[in-house]
Each structure stands twice: as C-alpha cells, then as structure tokens.
Design a protein around this motif. Structure first.
Motif, PDB file in Angstrom:
ATOM      1  N   ILE A  44       0.812  -0.977   0.079  1.00 43.30           N
ATOM      2  CA  ILE A  44      -0.004  -0.084  -0.048  1.00 43.30           C
ATOM      3  C   ILE A  44       1.059   1.344   0.052  1.00 43.30           C
ATOM      4  N   ASP A  45       1.930   1.094   0.817  1.00 39.25           N
ATOM      5  CA  ASP A  45       2.724   2.260   0.864  1.00 39.25           C
ATOM      6  C   ASP A  45       3.497   2.497  -0.733  1.00 39.25           C
ATOM      7  N   GLN A  46       3.680   1.574  -1.275  1.00 38.28           N
ATOM      8  CA  GLN A  46       4.223   1.804  -2.838  1.00 38.28           C
ATOM      9  C   GLN A  46       3.215   2.442  -3.572  1.00 38.28           C
ATOM     10  N   PHE A  47       1.993   1.830  -3.272  1.00 36.43           N
ATOM     11  CA  PHE A  47       0.894   2.231  -4.284  1.00 36.43           C
ATOM     12  C   PHE A  47       0.712   4.054  -3.838  1.00 36.43           C
ATOM     13  N   ILE A  48       0.472   4.236  -2.645  1.00 39.06           N
ATOM     14  CA  ILE A  48       0.213   5.642  -2.203  1.00 39.06           C
ATOM     15  C   ILE A  48       1.476   6.483  -2.810  1.00 39.06           C
ATOM     16  N   GLY A  49       2.508   6.181  -2.801  1.00 40.50           N
ATOM     17  CA  GLY A  49       3.826   6.918  -3.345  1.00 40.50           C
ATOM     18  C   GLY A  49       3.552   7.189  -4.639  1.00 40.50           C
ATOM     19  N   TRP A  50       3.349   6.208  -5.555  1.00 41.26           N
ATOM     20  CA  TRP A  50       3.013   6.317  -6.934  1.00 41.26           C
ATOM     21  C   TRP A  50       1.626   7.155  -7.376  1.00 41.26           C
ATOM     22  N   TYR A  51       0.503   6.821  -6.445  1.00 41.42           N
ATOM     23  CA  TYR A  51      -0.445   7.520  -6.646  1.00 41.42           C
ATOM     24  C   TYR A  51      -0.715   9.089  -6.420  1.00 41.42           C
ATOM     25  N   CYS A  52       0.136   9.605  -5.196  1.00 41.45           N
ATOM     26  CA  CYS A  52       0.274  10.844  -4.972  1.00 41.45           C
ATOM     27  C   CYS A  52       1.510  11.622  -5.667  1.00 41.45           C
ATOM     28  N   SER A  53       2.143  10.766  -6.657  1.00 45.28           N
ATOM     29  CA  SER A  53       3.209  11.571  -7.478  1.00 45.28           C
ATOM     30  C   SER A  53       2.475  12.393  -8.544  1.00 45.28           C
ATOM     31  N   GLU A  54       1.246  12.001  -9.056  1.00 44.70           N
ATOM     32  CA  GLU A  54       0.705  12.954 -10.014  1.00 44.70           C
ATOM     33  C   GLU A  54      -0.591  13.620  -9.628  1.00 44.70           C
ATOM     34  N   PRO A  55      -0.664  14.763  -9.666  1.00 46.24           N
ATOM     35  CA  PRO A  55      -1.697  15.542  -9.110  1.00 46.24           C
ATOM     36  C   PRO A  55      -3.142  15.313  -9.803  1.00 46.24           C
ATOM     37  N   ARG A  56      -4.116  15.414  -9.042  1.00 47.20           N
ATOM     38  CA  ARG A  56      -5.452  15.370  -9.518  1.00 47.20           C
ATOM     39  C   ARG A  56      -5.827  13.908 -10.155  1.00 47.20           C
ATOM     40  N   LEU A  57      -5.342  12.944  -9.528  1.00 47.96           N
ATOM     41  CA  LEU A  57      -5.530  11.675 -10.173  1.00 47.96           C
ATOM     42  C   LEU A  57      -6.700  10.890  -9.532  1.00 47.96           C
ATOM     43  N   PHE A  59      -9.061   7.857  -8.476  1.00 44.30           N
ATOM     44  CA  PHE A  59      -8.884   6.501  -8.041  1.00 44.30           C
ATOM     45  C   PHE A  59      -9.981   5.594  -8.861  1.00 44.30           C
ATOM     46  N   ASN A  60      -9.838   5.085  -9.927  1.00 46.84           N
ATOM     47  CA  ASN A  60     -10.637   4.235 -10.742  1.00 46.84           C
ATOM     48  C   ASN A  60      -9.945   3.064 -11.332  1.00 46.84           C
ATOM     49  N   ARG A  61     -10.822   2.481 -12.206  1.00 46.93           N
ATOM     50  CA  ARG A  61     -10.052   1.053 -12.793  1.00 46.93           C
ATOM     51  C   ARG A  61      -8.901   1.427 -13.694  1.00 46.93           C
ATOM     52  N   ILE A  62      -8.960   2.570 -14.432  1.00 48.96           N
ATOM     53  CA  ILE A  62      -8.049   3.127 -15.391  1.00 48.96           C
ATOM     54  C   ILE A  62      -6.680   3.202 -14.643  1.00 48.96           C
ATOM     55  N   VAL A  63      -6.691   3.901 -13.552  1.00 47.30           N
ATOM     56  CA  VAL A  63      -5.408   4.041 -13.013  1.00 47.30           C
ATOM     57  C   VAL A  63      -4.713   3.000 -12.146  1.00 47.30           C
ATOM     58  N   VAL A  64      -5.794   2.141 -11.659  1.00 49.55           N
ATOM     59  CA  VAL A  64      -5.032   0.629 -11.316  1.00 49.55           C
ATOM     60  C   VAL A  64      -4.641  -0.250 -12.372  1.00 49.55           C
ATOM     61  N   VAL A  65      -5.221   0.025 -13.551  1.00 48.23           N
ATOM     62  CA  VAL A  65      -4.537  -0.535 -14.726  1.00 48.23           C
ATOM     63  C   VAL A  65      -3.078  -0.032 -15.297  1.00 48.23           C
ATOM     64  N   ARG A  66      -2.876   1.219 -15.183  1.00 44.99           N
ATOM     65  CA  ARG A  66      -1.808   1.960 -15.389  1.00 44.99           C
ATOM     66  C   ARG A  66      -0.635   1.490 -14.291  1.00 44.99           C
TER      67      ARG A  66
END
Length: 417
Positions: A44-57, A59-66
């Motif tokens: 989860i820490d790895q995902f949060i670090g990747w998720y917060c690296s891009e602004p206004r992202l 949290f949906n299916r397309i983002v998880v596929v990316r």
C-alpha cells in the motif's frame, strides 16, 4: 411547510492522502497475520507513493491498470505484481465501505485482472558440499559464532522459516518417540506441525544454549560485539545478515534464508525421503508447493537432453538415384514371378499352391441361348467367355442377341416347346 431538500448524489473519485492513510489502517486491522500486515503495508505504501506523485489523479479502474503496467515495467515477478494488486483492491473496498469512494468505482477496481504466471522461477539450491562449506565458515569458539552456527544448522536441518526461527522458544523442544522435535510449531497461516530435529542439529543447539545460559524464553538472543548475550530475542534482519555473511565467505552470492529451506527439502529428497514426509516437515498444505521446493518439475541435475549426442563431423554419403530405384523395384518383380504359398492344415483355399504359371481354363461345350426365352439377368454369364462374346459381338456390329459362355459337363435342355 417548505419542500424537503434533496441531498445531491455526490460520488467521490479522488482520494487525498488522509483518506488513503485512513483506508490503509482499516486494511491492516482486518488482517490477522503479522506477516500479511507487513506485506500489505509495504504494497500500500508503494501504491500511495505512486498515486500521489501525479496531481488530481482519480482512483478508478483505469488508474489501477496504469499502476499494473508500471509494475510490469519494473520487471517484477508475477506473484509480486498480483500481491500488490490484491492490496490495492483491498484498499478500494475499505474506501467504499467507509464512504470515501463510490461502490461503482470500487467494483471496477476489483475487476482488474492480475498477471498470468507462465511457469515457475527456478529457486536456489545448495548441494551437500556447499552446505557443509557454509557451516564450516560459520563455526567458531566465540559466542556469536556458536549462535550463528546453531541458526544455520536449524535452517539447513529443519527447514525453518525466518519467522519460525526467530520465534522458537526453548519449551517447544521436546522428546517424542525417542527423538527430539519441535512440538506444535505454529507456522505460516496458523498451521501447526511438529518438526523433528536431527542429532547434529541438536548438538549445535545445546552448545549455544549452554554457552549463552538460555533456560527459558526465546532460544536465540542478541550478542554484543564483546560476546555479551542480551535482550529477549532477535529480529528477522539478524537472520538475513547471518546467512548473507556466511554464504559470502563460502563464495556463494545472492543466497536468502528461504533458499536454505529449499536446500533442506532437496537434500531430504535426494537422500530417499518420501514426498509426503517432506510435506509434513515443511508444513505445506498442498503437495504441489513441495514439488516446487524440490524442483521435481524439471531435473536440472540430470536433464533429459543430455542423454543423447549428435555427431556433426560426419559427411552424408553419395547416393545413386538409379541404383536406389533398381534396388527398390527388385523385390516387387520377384514377388510377381513367384507363386503364392500358404500354410498347410487350413481350409481348401489355404492349401499350398505349387509354383507354376496359371493358365486360363480350356473352353468347353458352348450352348446358344435364344433371345427372349430367359430373363436378362439369367442370360448374362460371368467369366472370360462372356467378355469374349461381348467383344466379338461389338466387333461385328451386331446387337447383343445371345450370350455364349462356358457351362459344366452337362447341357441345358432346349427351352423351345
């Protein structure tokens, strides 16, 4: 009365850092195993670090596929990618239960498929000579050397995991059926098993416990650089350091503590141990997991493609096509000239036929059958005579008014009245 106010249907799509931290705590509290908490927390820490690296992202299916494509670009193993995706799905479900994410988005995230696992990666196994060499470099008279030797002996001889070795207590070592064993050991997933201890492992363990004066509690303790034993136990990082240091002294690199567990299973199998007993020793629920530890799917020590060898220095011989054709046609001609031979003792058609030229039967008395007095099916006779009469009539240009054929020794009666 005023009209009741309708609450707007607000669906959240973007999760902020406080929301993610709240969902992370909820996921970790729902897990019962300490090892699962450690693995999920890292994922989860790895995902949060990747998720917060891009602004206004969102949290949906397309983002998880990316995110899955990002993990694949790092050339991670299929099990590692699927494990991190499972943590992300669990995070989405907890966010939907807490009202921080719409159920539709959480359902879409749960439909993200993992990476297909095509085959299994080959693990590291040490031979008996290499294992003895590692134990040789770990042996010594100091307090730390005695502890390290006992730890490696337990890993090689009993196939312990890091967590099982760290949490081993002295009262768990008991005598059962005339043999020392670790009774009721709680392993991965809460599975309970009993692990027998070999005599040479028990001797190394007694040498450490007597020198460290361990009478209760955890078996392995921390040792200071001056040889003083302190604390109530050790961490798993100490096991990593001991395995890495002793293996590097023996000239072996990239050896993990779990590789020693595989080595224990491999040595037991090579010594004639049964697969079922090895499964009980390691505490596996499925025998397929034990087969992967043993490398039974593919034997790299004696591969099947080493059992033959092709010579590449031999030149192909010159072949004459005419002579080859004559040789192939000779048996056919010989068979056509020879007679047919059958074994005796069978039916009349199976009796031996002498080798002689077959000739046509001699013509017998010919009988003329008049036209129209017998059915057409009875007027036509089979045999060589019929073929000759047909050819003769056709040659003279006359219609087929009569058919002449051979008959037996008697003559047919005159059909005319």
């Amino acid at each position: 009365m005023g009209k009741a106010r309708i609450k707007p249907n607000y669906r959240r799509r973007v999760l902020r850092l406080p929301d993610l931290d709240h969902c992370k705590v909820a996921v970790l509290n729902s897990l019962g195993s300490q090892a699962s908490r450690r693995v999920y927390e890292y994922a989860i820490d790895q995902f949060i670090g990747w998720y917060c690296s891009e602004p206004r992202l969102a949290f949906n299916r397309i983002v998880v596929v990316r995110y899955r494509m990002y993990l694949e670009s790092r050339h991670l193993a299929a099990n590692t990618i699927n494990q991190q995706l499972a943590a992300v799905r669990r995070l989405a479900h907890e966010a939907a239960d807490a009202g921080l994410l719409s159920p539709e988005l959480a359902a879409g995230i749960s439909r993200v498929k993992g990476v297909k696992q095509l085959g299994f990666r080959a693990g590291n196994w040490l031979s008996a000579e290499q294992s003895s060499e590692v134990l040789k470099y770990a042996a010594g008279d100091t307090m730390r050397a005695k502890r390290d030797y006992a730890m490696l002996a337990m890993l090689f001889g009993c196939g312990f995991r890091r967590s099982e070795l760290v949490g081993l207590e002295l009262d768990e070592i008991q005598m059962r059926q005339g043999h020392w064993a670790v009774v009721d050991l709680v392993g991965k997933g809460g599975h309970i098993r009993t692990v027998p201890i070999p005599h040479w492992v028990k001797a190394a363990l007694d040498n450490w416990t007597r020198a460290a004066n361990v009478t209760e509690g955890k078996v392995f303790r921390a040792v200071a650089w001056k040889g003083k034993v302190w604390g109530r136990g050790i961490s798993q990082n100490v096991v990593w350091y001991v395995v890495k240091t002793c293996c590097e002294r023996a000239g072996l690199e990239h050896i993990a503590p779990h590789d020693l567990r595989r080595t224990c299973a491999k040595l037991c199998h090579d010594s004639g141990g049964e697969l079922e007993q090895i499964q009980f020793l390691l505490g596996h629920v499925s025998v397929q997991t034990t087969e992967r530890y043993l490398g039974c799917k593919q034997n790299l020590g004696s591969p099947v493609n080493d059992r033959f060898q092709l010579r590449t220095d031999v030149q192909p011989p010159d072949m004459n096509c005419d002579s080859a054709a004559v040789k192939r046609s000779t048996p056919v001609e010989t068979a056509s000239r020879e007679g047919i031979q059958c074994r005796r003792g069978g039916r009349e058609d199976e009796q031996t036929i002498e080798r002689k030229c077959l000739s046509l039967p001699e013509p017998t008395d010919m009988v003329e059958v008049r036209k129209g007095h017998r059915p057409h099916s009875l007027r036509r006779c089979s045999g060589a005579g019929a073929s000759r009469s047909d050819s003769g009539s056709q040659a003279h240009g006359q219609p087929d008014s009569a058919i002449v054929g051979p008959v037996g020794p008697g003559t047919l009666p005159d059909p005319t009245p």
